[in-house]
Design an enzyme around this catalytic site. Structure first.
Site, PDB file in Angstrom:
ATOM      1  N   ARG A  50       0.833  -1.200   0.000  1.00 17.44           N
ATOM      2  CA  ARG A  50       0.000   0.000   0.000  1.00 17.44           C
ATOM      3  C   ARG A  50       0.872   1.256   0.000  1.00 17.44           C
ATOM      4  NH1 ARG A  50      -3.711  -1.598   5.063  1.00 17.44           N
ATOM      5  NH2 ARG A  50      -1.653  -2.270   5.748  1.00 17.44           N
ATOM      6  N   ASP A  52       1.168   5.561   0.179  1.00 12.58           N
ATOM      7  CA  ASP A  52       0.500   6.694   0.815  1.00 12.58           C
ATOM      8  C   ASP A  52       0.055   7.726  -0.215  1.00 12.58           C
ATOM      9  OD1 ASP A  52       0.907   5.646   3.362  1.00 12.58           O
ATOM     10  OD2 ASP A  52       2.865   6.611   3.564  1.00 12.58           O
ATOM     11  N   TYR A 121      12.207   0.666  -3.968  1.00 12.35           N
ATOM     12  CA  TYR A 121      11.669   2.022  -4.043  1.00 12.35           C
ATOM     13  C   TYR A 121      12.771   2.965  -4.525  1.00 12.35           C
ATOM     14  CZ  TYR A 121       7.352   1.084  -1.390  1.00 12.35           C
ATOM     15  OH  TYR A 121       6.122   0.623  -0.977  1.00 12.35           O
ATOM     16  N   ARG A 208      10.510   7.128   3.583  1.00 13.10           N
ATOM     17  CA  ARG A 208      10.507   8.579   3.773  1.00 13.10           C
ATOM     18  C   ARG A 208      11.246   8.974   5.052  1.00 13.10           C
ATOM     19  NH1 ARG A 208       4.341   9.913   3.424  1.00 13.10           N
ATOM     20  NH2 ARG A 208       5.081  11.986   4.030  1.00 13.10           N
TER      21      ARG A 208
END
Length: 272
Positions: A50, A52, A121, A208
């Site tokens: 999932r 954000d 990522y 992040r």
């Protein structure tokens, strides 16, 4: 019953993340709406990870079950006809399906999330005194000069198996904070800095939060060895703030070759 797997790409800017919400303004809501239109029935989807609000995907992997028989190319064309311009199905394939009552090993049933062996990522960071209007929502921004060598030195401390409690969101629901970071590289191209993180799995906001800590090292607020202290202290309050979502991209999800997924070389951003 058939189990269909999709490779989905999206610009996360207009959406409130992947996971369905009552207002319907998520990627999952839009994909399931397209599936409902195409199949004339309700279809539930499961994704590999999932994302954000504001986070993008070069190749999200999604599966769903259906009784409908269609050519694989029809799934791609048909769903894209009902999807907004910011979301597109890039490929579709069928994997073996076993009913819940069947006595099969869990490894025999493909699952977009649980069958994944690694995830990659990218975080794109624009390092310049002035923000770029051409890159808005597509990159993060740091206006102070960043020391690439110091950030690279700090990044080495993340590689390996660690307790990432200092880098998980308070609302993270993962049972364990232990994750294995296979790779964390930092490269620059002009004013653009690209962070590439590959791990077995990630905690909520983990990428992040790591980028935020590395930026603190890059701008001189902390020394590279600060990362060692954060990993040992396991205290989120001692780490840097969560960095903006704009430059984050889910690049690739890896699976065993036995599933024969038609995945694309999405681990590299096409415009770099």
């Amino acid at each position: 019953m058939k189990r269909i797997v999709l490779g989905v790409q999206y610009d996360g800017t207009p959406w409130r993340g992947w996971q369905t919400q009552p207002d319907g303004k998520t990627v999952q809501d839009k994909l399931e709406f397209a599936l409902q239109k195409f199949t004339e029935g309700k279809v539930s989807t499961i994704c590999a990870g999932r994302t954000d609000a504001g986070v993008h995907a070069l190749e999200q992997v999604v599966h769903f079950d259906t009784l409908l028989a269609r050519d694989l190319s029809s799934w791609v064309r048909g769903l894209n006809a009902f999807l907004p311009s910011s979301i597109a199905v890039r490929w579709a394939c069928e994997v073996p399906y076993f009913a819940a009552t069947a006595h099969v090993d869990g490894n025999q049933q493909f699952h977009a999330r649980f069958s994944a062996t690694a995830r990659t990522y990218h975080y794109l960071l624009y390092n310049h005194p002035v923000r770029s209007p051409l890159m808005v929502n597509k990159v993060g921004w740091a206006f102070r000069p960043l020391n690439l060598e110091n950030m690279q030195q700090a990044a080495e401390h993340f590689v390996g198996t660690h307790d990432f409690s200092a880098f998980r969101a308070i609302e993270c629901q993962a049972r364990s904070p232990i994750r294995t970071m296979h790779e964390l590289s930092i490269k620059s191209s002009g004013d653009l800095i690209v962070f590439t993180l590959r791990a077995n799995a990630f905690l909520h906001h983990m990428v992040r939060n790591i980028v935020g800590a590395l930026v603190f090292v890059g701008n001189g607020k902390q020394a590279p060895d600060w990362i060692v202290d954060l990993l040992l202290q396991k205290d989120r309050s001692r780490a840097a703030p969560t960095f903006m979502p704009d430059g984050l991209y889910l690049a690739k999800v890896e699976y065993d070759q036995k599933w024969n997924l038609p995945q694309q070389q999405s681990a590299i951003l096409p415009w770099l």
